[in-house]
Scaffold this active site. Structure first.
Site, PDB file in Angstrom:
ATOM      1  CE  LYS A 154      -4.476   0.914   0.404  1.00 12.97           C
ATOM      2  NZ  LYS A 154      -5.478   0.077  -0.217  1.00 12.97           N
TER       3      LYS A 154
HETATM    4  P1  NAD Z   1     -13.549   7.552  -2.239  1.00 14.24           P
HETATM    5  O1  NAD Z   1     -12.426   8.563  -1.865  1.00 14.24           O
HETATM    6  O2  NAD Z   1     -14.052   7.266  -3.582  1.00 14.24           O
HETATM    7  O3  NAD Z   1     -14.659   7.676  -1.098  1.00 14.24           O
HETATM    8  C1  NAD Z   1     -14.492   7.938   0.251  1.00 14.24           C
HETATM    9  C2  NAD Z   1     -15.661   8.211   1.034  1.00 14.24           C
HETATM   10  O4  NAD Z   1     -15.474   8.428   2.308  1.00 14.24           O
HETATM   11  C3  NAD Z   1     -16.185   9.618   0.318  1.00 14.24           C
HETATM   12  O5  NAD Z   1     -17.672   9.542   0.177  1.00 14.24           O
HETATM   13  C4  NAD Z   1     -15.975  10.687   1.650  1.00 14.24           C
HETATM   14  O6  NAD Z   1     -16.985  11.513   1.622  1.00 14.24           O
HETATM   15  C5  NAD Z   1     -16.138   9.538   2.795  1.00 14.24           C
HETATM   16  N1  NAD Z   1     -15.698  10.140   3.983  1.00 14.24           N
HETATM   17  C6  NAD Z   1     -14.408  10.592   4.055  1.00 14.24           C
HETATM   18  N2  NAD Z   1     -14.248  11.171   5.385  1.00 14.24           N
HETATM   19  C7  NAD Z   1     -15.621  10.665   5.955  1.00 14.24           C
HETATM   20  C8  NAD Z   1     -16.048  10.984   7.138  1.00 14.24           C
HETATM   21  N3  NAD Z   1     -15.483  11.388   8.221  1.00 14.24           N
HETATM   22  N4  NAD Z   1     -17.390  10.621   7.710  1.00 14.24           N
HETATM   23  C9  NAD Z   1     -18.186   9.873   6.662  1.00 14.24           C
HETATM   24  N5  NAD Z   1     -17.673   9.787   5.462  1.00 14.24           N
HETATM   25  C10 NAD Z   1     -16.401  10.293   5.047  1.00 14.24           C
HETATM   26  O7  NAD Z   1     -12.713   6.247  -1.770  1.00 14.24           O
HETATM   27  P2  NAD Z   1     -12.965   4.632  -1.967  1.00 14.24           P
HETATM   28  O8  NAD Z   1     -12.278   4.183  -3.055  1.00 14.24           O
HETATM   29  O9  NAD Z   1     -14.531   4.614  -2.270  1.00 14.24           O
HETATM   30  O10 NAD Z   1     -12.593   4.070  -0.652  1.00 14.24           O
HETATM   31  C11 NAD Z   1     -13.347   3.930   0.449  1.00 14.24           C
HETATM   32  C12 NAD Z   1     -12.781   2.683   1.169  1.00 14.24           C
HETATM   33  O11 NAD Z   1     -12.917   1.567   0.825  1.00 14.24           O
HETATM   34  C13 NAD Z   1     -11.577   2.851   1.892  1.00 14.24           C
HETATM   35  O12 NAD Z   1     -11.466   2.368   3.094  1.00 14.24           O
HETATM   36  C14 NAD Z   1     -10.721   2.068   0.946  1.00 14.24           C
HETATM   37  O13 NAD Z   1      -9.444   1.565   1.395  1.00 14.24           O
HETATM   38  C15 NAD Z   1     -11.537   0.987   0.657  1.00 14.24           C
HETATM   39  N6  NAD Z   1     -11.199   0.048  -0.563  1.00 14.24           N
HETATM   40  C16 NAD Z   1     -11.380   0.850  -1.800  1.00 14.24           C
HETATM   41  C17 NAD Z   1     -11.206   0.116  -2.912  1.00 14.24           C
HETATM   42  C18 NAD Z   1     -11.283   0.587  -4.485  1.00 14.24           C
HETATM   43  O14 NAD Z   1     -11.431   0.158  -5.306  1.00 14.24           O
HETATM   44  N7  NAD Z   1     -11.714   1.919  -4.485  1.00 14.24           N
HETATM   45  C19 NAD Z   1     -11.204  -1.165  -2.817  1.00 14.24           C
HETATM   46  C20 NAD Z   1     -11.122  -1.950  -1.617  1.00 14.24           C
HETATM   47  C21 NAD Z   1     -11.060  -1.079  -0.379  1.00 14.24           C
END
Ligand code: NAD
Length: 467
Positions: A154
């Site tokens: 990561k």
């Molecule tokens: P993203 O940046 O697209 O979205 C993140 C979301 O979290 C946004 O809607 C933001 O408003 C919200 N957020 C941030 N701070 C917040 C708070 N204090 N309270 C409420 N909401 C809050 O990110 P993503 O790619 O959707 O990733 C989200 C999670 O999923 C992370 O933990 C990431 O590691 C995990 N993840 C992502 C992927 C991927 O393919 N994108 C794969 C596996 C895991």
């Protein structure tokens, strides 16, 4: 507003920092303190703080609990308790106004016993070494569980992408790529998007790496996944994590006597994972009734259209002000009665108070490490089933693997093939988790770690330890 996520950091004895995310203005660093840590002897052996609020300690401790249950050899517990490499870089970048910003970046390579290091890049002002280590560790577990030939890694850049222009972001991303170029590679370490990073950033990384690398027989753009489809990306990658969340729900809900088409659900975080989980679960007939993100909390018991909301968020930047739902409090959001709750924001957001408030039957972890051990303790006591992140959100890395395979073999799969192959991996991973739960009579998170550790153990047994 009360959703503001702050991270308190305090020095610990070995110089690492402990961190506590505090949501909703709750005071005191209580994240995880209600749960006893497993494997404290191993934590001490490898010099990790015995601090229940530290995210990395929490993450490793969960693995050590599973290791104890399955009797994993001690040497493997030691190896897995710390990453193989921790790379930290600092580099100057010229801003549009001519000034310079010194930027900090990370790449942590946790384990590569099963294949090249693999894992996303987070662009966030709060990115910290402990976060990156935890997320790298989770990638090792996830790749093993879902049966892709990768280890875990990561990385991240400590910046707020919302505060930089496109031209500044391009210089930051390209300079970061140059700084870590000798430590990544299509056969060695393959990054991908995560919170705050997107397919445009991946395209700049692929282009910079291709420019810096010697052009040989390989396709250098295979150094990164999550690229735009026009430049080596895979169909289905953007929705893959949400698709995997829903594939897991479809697989696991029947044994909980729930039918997807009759489910109500709420979502925390409406970015890539949250919005795609919402849209795809809605397509299966489920009804979304409450959503929260960094801008606010909204509710509509009659249903919130997941596609319409995603469109609104892409224009306005968040769910606040969405006209077809009512604004509500944090408490109302968590107390909304639903069948399924999907946390899809950041780590450690479901602590004890949130776990006490939740009024659901199942938590489907779209985010990485959204539930603290103490929060999980409360959920278990209340009979709420948790579908663990290393199973539930493994769809993203699985389709990243498909993208890499396509790049390396100069192929382009159609969407039906991507979805079919993804579902195969998700169903198999769910099956392995269920088998481990039956064999060891444990909760699903422990079972998912056991299934992941089993594959790593077999690899180490045949590989041996050099020299
Ligand atoms: P993203 O940046 O697209 O979205 C993140 C979301 O979290 C946004 O809607 C933001 O408003 C919200 N957020 C941030 N701070 C917040 C708070 N204090 N309270 C409420 N909401 C809050 O990110 P993503 O790619 O959707 O990733 C989200 C999670 O999923 C992370 O933990 C990431 O590691 C995990 N993840 C992502 C992927 C991927 O393919 N994108 C794969 C596996 C895991």
């Amino acid at each position: 507003m009360s959703t503001t996520r702050t991270k308190s950091k305090s020095a610990t004895t070995n110089g690492q920092r402990s961190q506590t995310y505090r949501n909703g203005g709750r005071s005191g660093g209580s994240a995880g303190t209600g749960a006893v840590l497993s494997g404290s002897d191993v934590l001490a052996d490898v010099g990790l703080p015995d601090d229940p609020a530290n995210l990395y300690t929490q993450t490793v401790s969960t693995m050590l609990h599973a290791a104890e249950v399955m009797n994993l050899p001690h040497y493997l517990q030691l190896i897995l308790a710390q990453p193989k490499n921790e790379i930290m870089v600092h580099f100057p970048v010229r801003m549009d106004n001519g000034s310079f910003l010194l930027v900090k970046g990370y790449r942590v390579q946790h384990n590569n016993a099963l294949g090249p290091f693999k894992g996303g890049l987070r662009f966030h002002p709060d990115v910290h070494l402990d976060d990156v280590k935890s997320l790298a560790f989770l990638m090792t577990m996830k790749c093993s569980l879902v049966g892709v030939p990768y280890g875990g890694g990561k990385g991240g850049i400590k910046i707020d992408p919302r505060k930089h222009t496109k031209t500044e972001m391009e210089r930051i991303v390209r300079r970061f790529t140059a700084a870590i170029a000798h430590n990544i590679g299509p056969d060695y370490d393959i990054p991908a998007p995560d919170v705050g990073s997107n397919s445009q950033h991946m395209a700049w990384i692929a282009d910079t790496y291709s420019f810096l690398s010697e052009i040989g027989g390989d396709n250098p753009s295979a150094v990164i996944t999550g690229k735009p489809v026009e430049y080596g990306g895979s169909l289905g990658r953007e929705k893959a994590t949400g698709q995997g969340v829903v594939d897991t729900l479809i697989e696991m809900l029947p044994e909980l006597k729930l039918r997807p088409e009759r489910c109500t659900f709420s979502v925390l975080g409406y970015g890539n994972v949250g919005s795609w989980s919402g849209k795809i679960f809605q397509d299966k007939g489920a009804k979304m009734t409450a959503v929260a993100d960094h801008t606010g909390f909204i509710i509509n018991e009659k249903g919130i259209d997941a596609k319409d909301l995603a469109e609104y968020v892409s224009q306005k930047g968040g769910v606040a002000g969405y006209p077809k739902a009512s604004k509500c409090s944090k408490e109302d959001f968590y107390r909304t009665k639903v069948d399924v709750f999907i946390p899809a924001a950041l780590e450690q957001m479901i602590q004890e108070p949130e776990a006490e408030m939740l009024n659901c039957k199942v938590v489907a972890e779209g985010a990485n490490a959204p539930t603290t051990p103490a929060g999980e303790h409360v959920l278990q006591a209340r009979g709420i089933e948790v579908l663990p992140a290393i199973l539930c959100n493994a769809g993203g890395v699985t389709v990243s693997y498909f993208e890499w395979v396509q790049n390396k073999s100069f192929q382009a799969w159609d969407l039906a093939k991507v979805d079919r192959e993804l579902n195969k991996h998700m169903v198999q991973a769910a099956g392995r988790t269920r088998e481990a739960r039956k064999k060891y009579s444990c909760d699903l998170r422990t079972a998912s770690y056991i299934a992941a550790l089993e594959r790593l153990k077999q690899a180490y047994e045949v590989r041996g330890i050099f020299p």
